[in-house]
Motif scaffolding. Sequence first.
Motif, PDB file in Angstrom:
ATOM      1  N   MET A  92       0.783  -1.085  -0.140  1.00  0.00           N
ATOM      2  CA  MET A  92       0.013   0.013   0.060  1.00  0.00           C
ATOM      3  C   MET A  92       0.742   1.188   0.135  1.00  0.00           C
ATOM      4  O   MET A  92       0.585   2.126  -0.558  1.00  0.00           O
ATOM      5  CB  MET A  92      -0.809  -0.021   1.107  1.00  0.00           C
ATOM      6  N   ASP A  93       2.135   1.426   0.801  1.00  0.00           N
ATOM      7  CA  ASP A  93       2.832   2.477   0.555  1.00  0.00           C
ATOM      8  C   ASP A  93       3.448   2.601  -0.650  1.00  0.00           C
ATOM      9  O   ASP A  93       3.742   3.899  -1.089  1.00  0.00           O
ATOM     10  CB  ASP A  93       3.793   2.473   1.766  1.00  0.00           C
ATOM     11  N   LYS A 117      -5.030   2.665   4.777  1.00  0.00           N
ATOM     12  CA  LYS A 117      -4.275   1.336   4.941  1.00  0.00           C
ATOM     13  C   LYS A 117      -2.908   1.656   4.920  1.00  0.00           C
ATOM     14  O   LYS A 117      -2.053   0.601   4.426  1.00  0.00           O
ATOM     15  CB  LYS A 117      -4.833   0.504   4.020  1.00  0.00           C
ATOM     16  N   THR A 118      -2.293   2.761   4.934  1.00  0.00           N
ATOM     17  CA  THR A 118      -0.780   2.988   4.456  1.00  0.00           C
ATOM     18  C   THR A 118      -0.175   3.561   5.893  1.00  0.00           C
ATOM     19  O   THR A 118      -0.965   3.918   6.751  1.00  0.00           O
ATOM     20  CB  THR A 118      -0.760   4.254   3.584  1.00  0.00           C
ATOM     21  N   GLY A 119       0.993   3.703   5.621  1.00  0.00           N
ATOM     22  CA  GLY A 119       1.846   4.129   6.763  1.00  0.00           C
ATOM     23  C   GLY A 119       1.541   5.768   7.078  1.00  0.00           C
ATOM     24  O   GLY A 119       1.823   6.316   7.669  1.00  0.00           O
ATOM     25  N   ASP A 120       1.112   6.434   5.870  1.00  0.00           N
ATOM     26  CA  ASP A 120       0.951   8.116   5.947  1.00  0.00           C
ATOM     27  C   ASP A 120      -0.313   8.363   5.275  1.00  0.00           C
ATOM     28  O   ASP A 120      -0.266   8.719   4.063  1.00  0.00           O
ATOM     29  CB  ASP A 120       2.052   8.678   5.368  1.00  0.00           C
ATOM     30  N   LEU A 128      -3.709  10.128   0.859  1.00  0.00           N
ATOM     31  CA  LEU A 128      -4.892  10.852   0.270  1.00  0.00           C
ATOM     32  C   LEU A 128      -4.492  11.912  -0.427  1.00  0.00           C
ATOM     33  O   LEU A 128      -5.254  12.140  -1.539  1.00  0.00           O
ATOM     34  CB  LEU A 128      -5.773  11.215   1.661  1.00  0.00           C
ATOM     35  N   ARG A 129      -3.521  12.656  -0.102  1.00  0.00           N
ATOM     36  CA  ARG A 129      -3.316  13.808  -1.063  1.00  0.00           C
ATOM     37  C   ARG A 129      -2.609  13.338  -2.434  1.00  0.00           C
ATOM     38  O   ARG A 129      -3.217  14.024  -3.380  1.00  0.00           O
ATOM     39  CB  ARG A 129      -2.174  14.803  -0.343  1.00  0.00           C
ATOM     40  N   ASN A 130      -1.745  12.463  -2.593  1.00  0.00           N
ATOM     41  CA  ASN A 130      -1.470  11.927  -3.588  1.00  0.00           C
ATOM     42  C   ASN A 130      -2.555  11.313  -4.551  1.00  0.00           C
ATOM     43  O   ASN A 130      -2.477  11.413  -5.610  1.00  0.00           O
ATOM     44  CB  ASN A 130      -0.465  10.710  -3.278  1.00  0.00           C
ATOM     45  N   LEU A 131      -3.452  10.728  -3.766  1.00  0.00           N
ATOM     46  CA  LEU A 131      -4.441   9.885  -4.415  1.00  0.00           C
ATOM     47  C   LEU A 131      -5.481  10.904  -5.058  1.00  0.00           C
ATOM     48  O   LEU A 131      -5.865  10.984  -6.319  1.00  0.00           O
ATOM     49  CB  LEU A 131      -5.481   9.069  -3.626  1.00  0.00           C
TER      50      LEU A 131
END
Length: 167
Positions: A24-25, A112-115, A120-123
């Motif tokens: 996920m990361d 579900k990620t470490g950050d 969310l910003r990236n997505l």
Amino acid sequence: MPDHARRSTPEDSPFLSEFVAMDMDERWVNRSPEAMLETFHWYRGEGFGLIVEDLLRLPREPGVIVEGFRLLPHLVRPLLAMLGQAVWLLPTPGFRRAAFESRGSLWEIAGKTGDPERALRNLLERDRLFTERLGGEARRLGLRVIEVGDGMTEDELAGRVTEAFGL
């Protein structure tokens, strides 16, 4: 989409295979939104043939409305008998975020990620870039687009779609 992913092979869907192999990361945190856009399998047209196969199994009447981000204008246009058979709904970033929030799915992937905040910003930025690309492609191909904004009501959108299809 899960069915199409299962029916895909590494030979016909190399970007999907790479995506599935990532954690996920790797998918959502460690890459730029631009890299995410360029390598996301469904945005590359992988699996589009499976959509067509599924549609061809449906009865011709009473008609079918097909929707989804996997319907890339350059893949759909050759299949249209008339350009007026298609319209692309392009959400503004605010509308997209509000839609995720209203469905309760805003943090579904990012959580579900470490950050989660960065994911969310990236997505959301990847989706914004995709929508921009989609709109440009549809317009270049002479296809209709409707921008769906934050304040647009369902009735307003239905009216614009009805008008676009001449109904």
